[in-house]
Design a protein around this motif. Structure first.
Motif, PDB file in Angstrom:
ATOM      1  N   VAL A 169      31.402  -4.035  -2.199  1.00  0.00           N
ATOM      2  CA  VAL A 169      30.569  -4.358  -3.361  1.00  0.00           C
ATOM      3  C   VAL A 169      31.265  -5.398  -4.236  1.00  0.00           C
ATOM      4  CG1 VAL A 169      29.518  -3.434  -5.450  1.00  0.00           C
ATOM      5  CG2 VAL A 169      29.423  -2.124  -3.325  1.00  0.00           C
ATOM      6  N   GLY A 170      32.574  -5.254  -4.421  1.00  0.00           N
ATOM      7  CA  GLY A 170      33.303  -6.224  -5.230  1.00  0.00           C
ATOM      8  C   GLY A 170      33.283  -7.615  -4.634  1.00  0.00           C
ATOM      9  N   ILE A 171      33.474  -7.707  -3.315  1.00  0.00           N
ATOM     10  CA  ILE A 171      33.483  -9.015  -2.663  1.00  0.00           C
ATOM     11  C   ILE A 171      32.102  -9.660  -2.699  1.00  0.00           C
ATOM     12  CG2 ILE A 171      33.682 -10.120  -0.406  1.00  0.00           C
ATOM     13  CD1 ILE A 171      36.038  -8.226   0.162  1.00  0.00           C
ATOM     14  N   VAL A 172      31.078  -8.880  -2.326  1.00  0.00           N
ATOM     15  CA  VAL A 172      29.721  -9.430  -2.280  1.00  0.00           C
ATOM     16  C   VAL A 172      29.220  -9.795  -3.677  1.00  0.00           C
ATOM     17  CG1 VAL A 172      27.323  -8.908  -1.683  1.00  0.00           C
ATOM     18  CG2 VAL A 172      29.167  -8.209  -0.156  1.00  0.00           C
ATOM     19  N   LEU A 233      29.972   3.645 -10.493  1.00  0.00           N
ATOM     20  CA  LEU A 233      29.191   2.468 -10.853  1.00  0.00           C
ATOM     21  C   LEU A 233      29.899   1.664 -11.933  1.00  0.00           C
ATOM     22  CD1 LEU A 233      26.622   0.776 -10.658  1.00  0.00           C
ATOM     23  CD2 LEU A 233      25.547   2.330 -12.297  1.00  0.00           C
ATOM     24  N   ARG A 234      30.481   2.347 -12.913  1.00  0.00           N
ATOM     25  CA  ARG A 234      31.219   1.648 -13.965  1.00  0.00           C
ATOM     26  C   ARG A 234      32.419   0.897 -13.388  1.00  0.00           C
ATOM     27  NH1 ARG A 234      32.468   6.421 -17.835  1.00  0.00           N
ATOM     28  NH2 ARG A 234      31.326   7.740 -16.377  1.00  0.00           N
ATOM     29  N   ALA A 235      33.122   1.540 -12.466  1.00  0.00           N
ATOM     30  CA  ALA A 235      34.267   0.878 -11.845  1.00  0.00           C
ATOM     31  C   ALA A 235      33.832  -0.340 -11.038  1.00  0.00           C
ATOM     32  CB  ALA A 235      35.022   1.865 -10.953  1.00  0.00           C
ATOM     33  N   LEU A 236      32.718  -0.228 -10.314  1.00  0.00           N
ATOM     34  CA  LEU A 236      32.225  -1.352  -9.517  1.00  0.00           C
ATOM     35  C   LEU A 236      31.853  -2.535 -10.397  1.00  0.00           C
ATOM     36  CD1 LEU A 236      29.990   0.507  -6.902  1.00  0.00           C
ATOM     37  CD2 LEU A 236      32.224  -0.522  -6.516  1.00  0.00           C
ATOM     38  N   VAL A 237      31.190  -2.276 -11.502  1.00  0.00           N
ATOM     39  CA  VAL A 237      30.811  -3.355 -12.410  1.00  0.00           C
ATOM     40  C   VAL A 237      32.055  -4.024 -12.990  1.00  0.00           C
ATOM     41  CG1 VAL A 237      29.660  -3.893 -14.589  1.00  0.00           C
ATOM     42  CG2 VAL A 237      28.575  -2.340 -12.958  1.00  0.00           C
ATOM     43  N   GLY A 238      33.028  -3.218 -13.407  1.00  0.00           N
ATOM     44  CA  GLY A 238      34.254  -3.791 -13.955  1.00  0.00           C
ATOM     45  C   GLY A 238      35.003  -4.637 -12.945  1.00  0.00           C
ATOM     46  N   ILE A 239      35.103  -4.167 -11.710  1.00  0.00           N
ATOM     47  CA  ILE A 239      35.815  -4.919 -10.671  1.00  0.00           C
ATOM     48  C   ILE A 239      35.079  -6.217 -10.352  1.00  0.00           C
ATOM     49  CG2 ILE A 239      36.410  -4.879  -8.219  1.00  0.00           C
ATOM     50  CD1 ILE A 239      37.108  -1.918  -8.585  1.00  0.00           C
TER      51      ILE A 239
END
Length: 367
Positions: A169-172, A233-239
């Motif tokens: 998710v972070g890369i895409v 979800l919060r961690a994914l958005v931050g990353i």
């Protein structure tokens, strides 16, 4: 009148017709006496340094068993990894539902092969499936709660599946956001350029640990109490936001390397701004900065282990949790070596594939 040579041409060494491994060794490692001596000394040092590690990790290691009694103590006890392998891969995901994770892994592997292998056709459809269809299918499979699938909260996710989820998710997400920010920083509109500069410099100036803490602890304080954001979800958005700022600077470097005449020629042909960027400038810029983009991806993948500090059990956190089990005390080295090996395999694979892409897209003239 053209001059003619009167002396004989100096004798030259005949071409080396050997092929295969011997030819490669002759050309690269033993082409001169000095290089041959350096090669032999280097191989001797490597053997002296690596032999004890190989004895510990392979030849004297214990591989089979289900308890610490199966470990002799002379070498590594890989029994620890085998006994906790399922938790390392799935985390706390319910055992009866792990087939859903396996199916997602299988679909991801098939898509990666479809995109990576040049001979496979319909690449545009592969991109569409990877960016639109696969995320939806993976979400419903992993989370559940519909289509007769049991709901599995993200607090039960962990191990390799969580690491791959965060990294993917972070890369895409970071690449397209970074491209837009890079274009915005070069924009002629002051508001767009100012917003892009502030965004990039803010996120680049804050450590990722701080970002994760803010996403996990501080963000809920600024939203209504009835609104609940999932911790993952919060961690994914931050990353994504954090690494998009770094990605923007990598892409901006590629944009600055493109001669201005490229865009001017496209403008002379009547192309609009987005046509010029999408068809002329960005393809050349992204090709130039493939090493920087992949380097950012590798750094993102390794930094997924930082989610441990907000209570998410990724690969490294699951291994550390297993080391606290009283039945497996004293096997920290095996756990950390295995985690390092898993990270190395993924990062090395990305690095090698990026080099393959560079060679495939190389259109210049080599000196």
């Amino acid at each position: 009148m053209a001059s003619t040579r009167t002396e004989m041409i100096a004798q030259r060494r005949p071409p080396d017709l050997r092929r295969g491994a011997m030819g490669w060794l002759r050309a690269n490692l033993f082409d001169t006496p000095l290089n041959g001596a350096v090669t032999l000394v280097t191989l001797g040092l490597l053997a002296w340094l690596l032999w004890p590690a190989l004895q510990w990790a392979v030849f004297q290691a214990d591989w089979l068993g289900d308890s610490r009694e199966a470990c002799s103590g002379e070498g590594a006890c890989w029994v620890f990894i085998g006994a906790r392998f399922e938790s390392i891969v799935y985390g706390f995901y319910p055992e009866a539902e792990r087939w859903r994770v396996d199916l997602v892994f299988l679909l991801m592997a098939a898509l990666v092969a479809w995109l990576a292998i040049p001979r496979l056709p319909a690449k545009r459809w592969a991109v569409l499936v990877a960016l639109v269809i696969f995320p939806v299918v993976a979400f419903f499979l992993l989370v559940g709660g519909s289509f007769g699938l049991a709901h599995v909260p993200t607090r039960d996710w962990g191990g390799v599946m969580l690491t791959l989820t965060i990294a993917t998710v972070g890369i895409v997400g970071s690449l397209p956001i970074g491209v837009v920010l890079a274009l915005g920083r070069r924009s002629q509109m002051p508001l767009v350029r100012g917003f892009s500069v502030v965004f990039i410099e803010f996120w680049r100036g804050v450590p990722l640990i701080t970002v994760l803490f803010m996403a996990s602890v501080m963000l809920p304080l600024f939203v209504p109490t009835q609104v609940e954001f999932d911790k993952l979800l919060r961690a994914l958005v931050g990353i994504m936001l954090f690494w998009s700022a770094y990605m923007a600077e990598v892409v901006r470097g590629g944009l600055q390397a493109i001669p201005r005449g490229q865009e001017e020629a496209a403008k002379a042909l009547g192309m609009g701004y987005w046509q010029r960027m999408a068809l002329i400038v960005l393809p050349q810029a992204l090709k130039l900065v493939i090493p920087g983009i992949v380097n950012t991806f590798i750094a993102l993948f390794k930094d997924t282990s930082l989610v441990l500090i907000i209570g998410l059990f990724d690969l490294l956190a699951i291994i550390r949790a297993g080391l606290t089990d009283s039945n497996w005390l004293g096997f920290a080295t095996e756990g950390y070596v295995f985690a390092a090996l898993v990270f190395w395999v993924f990062c090395f694979s990305m690095s090698r594939y990026s080099q393959y892409i560079e060679r495939r897209l190389h259109t210049g003239h080599r000196n």
